[in-house]
Design an enzyme around this catalytic site. Structure first.
Site, PDB file in Angstrom:
ATOM      1  N   SER A  73       0.815  -1.222   0.000  1.00 59.90           N
ATOM      2  CA  SER A  73       0.000   0.000   0.000  1.00 59.90           C
ATOM      3  C   SER A  73       0.842   1.262   0.000  1.00 59.90           C
ATOM      4  O   SER A  73       0.336   2.345  -0.265  1.00 59.90           O
ATOM      5  CB  SER A  73      -0.929  -0.002   1.216  1.00 59.90           C
ATOM      6  OG  SER A  73      -0.186  -0.134   2.405  1.00 59.90           O
ATOM      7  N   ARG A  74       2.126   1.140   0.324  1.00 63.26           N
ATOM      8  CA  ARG A  74       2.994   2.330   0.316  1.00 63.26           C
ATOM      9  C   ARG A  74       4.455   1.908   0.195  1.00 63.26           C
ATOM     10  O   ARG A  74       4.770   0.702   0.178  1.00 63.26           O
ATOM     11  CB  ARG A  74       2.812   3.206   1.560  1.00 63.26           C
ATOM     12  CG  ARG A  74       2.474   2.500   2.789  1.00 63.26           C
ATOM     13  CD  ARG A  74       1.933   3.392   3.880  1.00 63.26           C
ATOM     14  NE  ARG A  74       1.695   2.571   5.040  1.00 63.26           N
ATOM     15  CZ  ARG A  74       2.555   2.395   6.032  1.00 63.26           C
ATOM     16  NH1 ARG A  74       3.699   3.037   6.033  1.00 63.26           N
ATOM     17  NH2 ARG A  74       2.255   1.612   7.040  1.00 63.26           N
ATOM     18  N   VAL A  95      -0.031 -10.242   7.741  1.00 63.21           N
ATOM     19  CA  VAL A  95       0.820 -11.388   7.393  1.00 63.21           C
ATOM     20  C   VAL A  95       1.349 -12.141   8.613  1.00 63.21           C
ATOM     21  O   VAL A  95       1.812 -13.272   8.484  1.00 63.21           O
ATOM     22  CB  VAL A  95       2.007 -10.981   6.481  1.00 63.21           C
ATOM     23  CG1 VAL A  95       1.517 -10.496   5.128  1.00 63.21           C
ATOM     24  CG2 VAL A  95       2.927  -9.969   7.158  1.00 63.21           C
ATOM     25  N   SER A 134      17.413  -6.510   4.967  1.00 64.74           N
ATOM     26  CA  SER A 134      17.912  -5.136   5.192  1.00 64.74           C
ATOM     27  C   SER A 134      19.413  -5.203   5.447  1.00 64.74           C
ATOM     28  O   SER A 134      19.909  -6.235   5.945  1.00 64.74           O
ATOM     29  CB  SER A 134      17.224  -4.524   6.417  1.00 64.74           C
ATOM     30  OG  SER A 134      17.897  -3.353   6.824  1.00 64.74           O
ATOM     31  N   TYR A 154      14.455  -5.587  15.017  1.00 64.30           N
ATOM     32  CA  TYR A 154      14.426  -5.458  13.556  1.00 64.30           C
ATOM     33  C   TYR A 154      15.620  -6.197  12.924  1.00 64.30           C
ATOM     34  O   TYR A 154      15.457  -6.932  11.942  1.00 64.30           O
ATOM     35  CB  TYR A 154      14.450  -3.973  13.198  1.00 64.30           C
ATOM     36  CG  TYR A 154      14.299  -3.667  11.735  1.00 64.30           C
ATOM     37  CD1 TYR A 154      13.059  -3.729  11.097  1.00 64.30           C
ATOM     38  CD2 TYR A 154      15.402  -3.278  10.980  1.00 64.30           C
ATOM     39  CE1 TYR A 154      12.934  -3.434   9.751  1.00 64.30           C
ATOM     40  CE2 TYR A 154      15.282  -2.978   9.627  1.00 64.30           C
ATOM     41  CZ  TYR A 154      14.039  -3.044   9.013  1.00 64.30           C
ATOM     42  OH  TYR A 154      13.913  -2.747   7.681  1.00 64.30           O
ATOM     43  N   LYS A 185      15.471  -9.340  10.340  1.00 59.55           N
ATOM     44  CA  LYS A 185      16.011  -9.253   8.979  1.00 59.55           C
ATOM     45  C   LYS A 185      17.162 -10.238   8.756  1.00 59.55           C
ATOM     46  O   LYS A 185      17.368 -10.709   7.633  1.00 59.55           O
ATOM     47  CB  LYS A 185      16.448  -7.814   8.680  1.00 59.55           C
ATOM     48  CG  LYS A 185      15.275  -6.830   8.623  1.00 59.55           C
ATOM     49  CD  LYS A 185      14.268  -7.220   7.540  1.00 59.55           C
ATOM     50  CE  LYS A 185      13.109  -6.255   7.425  1.00 59.55           C
ATOM     51  NZ  LYS A 185      12.150  -6.656   6.373  1.00 59.55           N
ATOM     52  N   ILE A 211      16.328   3.723   2.382  1.00 62.11           N
ATOM     53  CA  ILE A 211      15.441   4.059   1.264  1.00 62.11           C
ATOM     54  C   ILE A 211      14.416   5.082   1.761  1.00 62.11           C
ATOM     55  O   ILE A 211      13.867   4.930   2.865  1.00 62.11           O
ATOM     56  CB  ILE A 211      14.708   2.790   0.749  1.00 62.11           C
ATOM     57  CG1 ILE A 211      15.706   1.655   0.448  1.00 62.11           C
ATOM     58  CG2 ILE A 211      13.855   3.115  -0.481  1.00 62.11           C
ATOM     59  CD1 ILE A 211      16.739   1.925  -0.609  1.00 62.11           C
TER      60      ILE A 211
HETATM   61  P1  NAP Z   1       6.639   1.419   4.949  1.00 64.03           P
HETATM   62  O1  NAP Z   1       6.667   2.594   4.043  1.00 64.03           O
HETATM   63  O2  NAP Z   1       6.473   1.628   6.403  1.00 64.03           O
HETATM   64  O3  NAP Z   1       5.493   0.429   4.404  1.00 64.03           O
HETATM   65  C1  NAP Z   1       5.266  -0.787   5.079  1.00 64.03           C
HETATM   66  C2  NAP Z   1       4.224  -1.597   4.352  1.00 64.03           C
HETATM   67  O4  NAP Z   1       4.059  -2.839   5.066  1.00 64.03           O
HETATM   68  C3  NAP Z   1       2.851  -0.919   4.295  1.00 64.03           C
HETATM   69  O5  NAP Z   1       2.268  -1.184   3.044  1.00 64.03           O
HETATM   70  C4  NAP Z   1       2.074  -1.627   5.421  1.00 64.03           C
HETATM   71  O6  NAP Z   1       0.692  -1.731   5.146  1.00 64.03           O
HETATM   72  C5  NAP Z   1       2.667  -3.013   5.342  1.00 64.03           C
HETATM   73  N1  NAP Z   1       2.483  -3.780   6.569  1.00 64.03           N
HETATM   74  C6  NAP Z   1       2.907  -3.466   7.830  1.00 64.03           C
HETATM   75  N2  NAP Z   1       2.524  -4.417   8.685  1.00 64.03           N
HETATM   76  C7  NAP Z   1       1.840  -5.339   7.974  1.00 64.03           C
HETATM   77  C8  NAP Z   1       1.198  -6.554   8.305  1.00 64.03           C
HETATM   78  N3  NAP Z   1       1.173  -7.019   9.567  1.00 64.03           N
HETATM   79  N4  NAP Z   1       0.599  -7.260   7.308  1.00 64.03           N
HETATM   80  C9  NAP Z   1       0.605  -6.811   6.036  1.00 64.03           C
HETATM   81  N5  NAP Z   1       1.200  -5.668   5.662  1.00 64.03           N
HETATM   82  C10 NAP Z   1       1.803  -4.939   6.634  1.00 64.03           C
HETATM   83  O7  NAP Z   1       7.981   0.541   4.784  1.00 64.03           O
HETATM   84  P2  NAP Z   1       9.074   0.505   3.599  1.00 64.03           P
HETATM   85  O8  NAP Z   1      10.141   1.434   3.946  1.00 64.03           O
HETATM   86  O9  NAP Z   1       8.411   0.583   2.275  1.00 64.03           O
HETATM   87  O10 NAP Z   1       9.651  -0.976   3.833  1.00 64.03           O
HETATM   88  C11 NAP Z   1       9.243  -2.096   3.059  1.00 64.03           C
HETATM   89  C12 NAP Z   1      10.133  -3.287   3.411  1.00 64.03           C
HETATM   90  O11 NAP Z   1      11.496  -2.964   3.137  1.00 64.03           O
HETATM   91  C13 NAP Z   1      10.081  -3.668   4.891  1.00 64.03           C
HETATM   92  O12 NAP Z   1      10.186  -5.062   5.026  1.00 64.03           O
HETATM   93  C14 NAP Z   1      11.321  -2.996   5.454  1.00 64.03           C
HETATM   94  O13 NAP Z   1      11.774  -3.623   6.613  1.00 64.03           O
HETATM   95  C15 NAP Z   1      12.282  -3.162   4.289  1.00 64.03           C
HETATM   96  N6  NAP Z   1      13.378  -2.204   4.318  1.00 64.03           N
HETATM   97  C16 NAP Z   1      13.148  -0.859   4.252  1.00 64.03           C
HETATM   98  C17 NAP Z   1      14.226   0.011   4.288  1.00 64.03           C
HETATM   99  C18 NAP Z   1      14.061   1.512   4.194  1.00 64.03           C
HETATM  100  O14 NAP Z   1      15.069   2.228   4.317  1.00 64.03           O
HETATM  101  N7  NAP Z   1      12.852   2.036   3.961  1.00 64.03           N
HETATM  102  C19 NAP Z   1      15.526  -0.483   4.412  1.00 64.03           C
HETATM  103  C20 NAP Z   1      15.717  -1.845   4.493  1.00 64.03           C
HETATM  104  C21 NAP Z   1      14.638  -2.697   4.442  1.00 64.03           C
HETATM  105  P3  NAP Z   1      -0.405  -0.845   5.941  1.00 64.03           P
HETATM  106  O15 NAP Z   1      -0.229   0.549   5.429  1.00 64.03           O
HETATM  107  O16 NAP Z   1      -1.705  -1.445   5.575  1.00 64.03           O
HETATM  108  O17 NAP Z   1      -0.057  -0.974   7.392  1.00 64.03           O
END
Ligand code: NAP
Length: 246
Positions: A13-14, A63, A141, A154, A158, A187
């Site tokens: 969703s985002r 999930v 990550s 976290y 990961k 990111i």
């Molecule tokens: P984000 O913007 O916070 O988005 C998180 C997404 O996960 C949202 O769509 C949220 O949906 C969904 N979500 C959360 N809890 C959930 C659940 N229990 N069941 C189903 N969906 C759920 O995060 P992001 O930065 O895009 O990160 C995406 C992935 O990349 C994550 O696994 C994160 O750990 C990994 N990552 C991110 C970074 C970074 O710098 N951003 C770096 C390394 C790894 P709702 O809106 O419906 O809650």
């Protein structure tokens, strides 16, 4: 390139999941947008995909819930008959120093980030084994590789995703299913937006390329791993981090 493929992206969703869903749909995959909270943002992603001529469907599911994941994956299989690509992207943070971290914050992060990936793989792999093909991509990550103060829950989740990826890759390889992880660095999404300017600046100083990544950087890597061209790659962790964890 992915015409006719059925792709499931959790947490689409985002942020990164949204970019991955749009990228896969843009390449022709029918894309299932999973979300947990309100459907508003997920609906926007669906509309964006459809306005570009793509096909997408929404499925709400937390999930971390094993039984709900089984029902979610069964619904997708019933509707489309197969699943070709699974991207385990859903993830959360609940940061805090180890000594002050609550049991609830530790458990919730492990349950969403690590158990959530297990839950979907558990049910999708049964279908992929029947198909004798499939692509599974898990979001890890750099923190799962390097560790990070204030993120014991976290980092553990990961790092666990990397172990899960390698074990699943070994179990599923003989049936033509590949399982890989992407380890993003910093990111620009809502997950990192909340960090203080001080943390952002000190993080940027650790990035050899000197810039933060965009969700699209991860989406392009996911699309490659989902493609036919990546068929001989399995059990790998691809770092997309501007050199942060060299
Ligand atoms: P984000 O913007 O916070 O988005 C998180 C997404 O996960 C949202 O769509 C949220 O949906 C969904 N979500 C959360 N809890 C959930 C659940 N229990 N069941 C189903 N969906 C759920 O995060 P992001 O930065 O895009 O990160 C995406 C992935 O990349 C994550 O696994 C994160 O750990 C990994 N990552 C991110 C970074 C970074 O710098 N951003 C770096 C390394 C790894 P709702 O809106 O419906 O809650």
């Amino acid at each position: 390139m992915l015409d006719g493929k059925i792709a499931v992206v959790t947490g689409a969703s985002r942020g990164i999941g949204r970019a991955i869903a749009k990228e896969l749909a843009g390449l022709g995959a029918v894309t299932v947008i999973n979300y947990n909270g309100s459907s508003d943002r997920a609906m926007e992603v669906k509309q964006e995909i459809e306005s570009c001529g793509g096909q997408a469907e929404l499925f709400q599911c937390d999930v971390s819930d094993y039984a709900k994941c089984e029902a979610f994956i069964q619904d997708v299989i019933q509707k489309y008959g197969r699943i070709d690509i699974l991207v385990n992207n859903a993830g959360i943070t609940r940061d805090g120093l180890l000594m002050k971290m609550s049991e609830e914050d530790f458990d919730r992060v492990i349950n969403v980030n690590l158990k959530g990936a297990f839950n979907t793989i558990r049910f999708v792999s049964r279908q992929m084994l029947k198909q004798r093909s499939g692509r599974i991509i898990n979001l890890s990550s750099v923190v799962g590789i390097m560790g990070n103060a204030g993120q014991a829950n976290y980092a553990a989740s990961k790092a666990g995703v990397i172990g899960l990826t390698k074990a699943a890759a070994r179990e599923l390889a003989s049936r033509g299913i590949t399982v890989n992880a992407i380890a993003p660095g910093f990111i620009e999404t809502e997950m990192t937006e909340v960090l203080s300017d001080k943390v952002k600046e000190s993080t940027k100083a650790q990035i050899p390329l000197g810039i933060f990544g965009k969700p699209e950087d991860i989406a392009k890597t996911a699309a490659f791993l989902a493609s036919e061209d990546a068929g001989y790659i399995t059990g790998q962790v691809i770092q997309v981090d501007g050199g942060m964890a060299i």
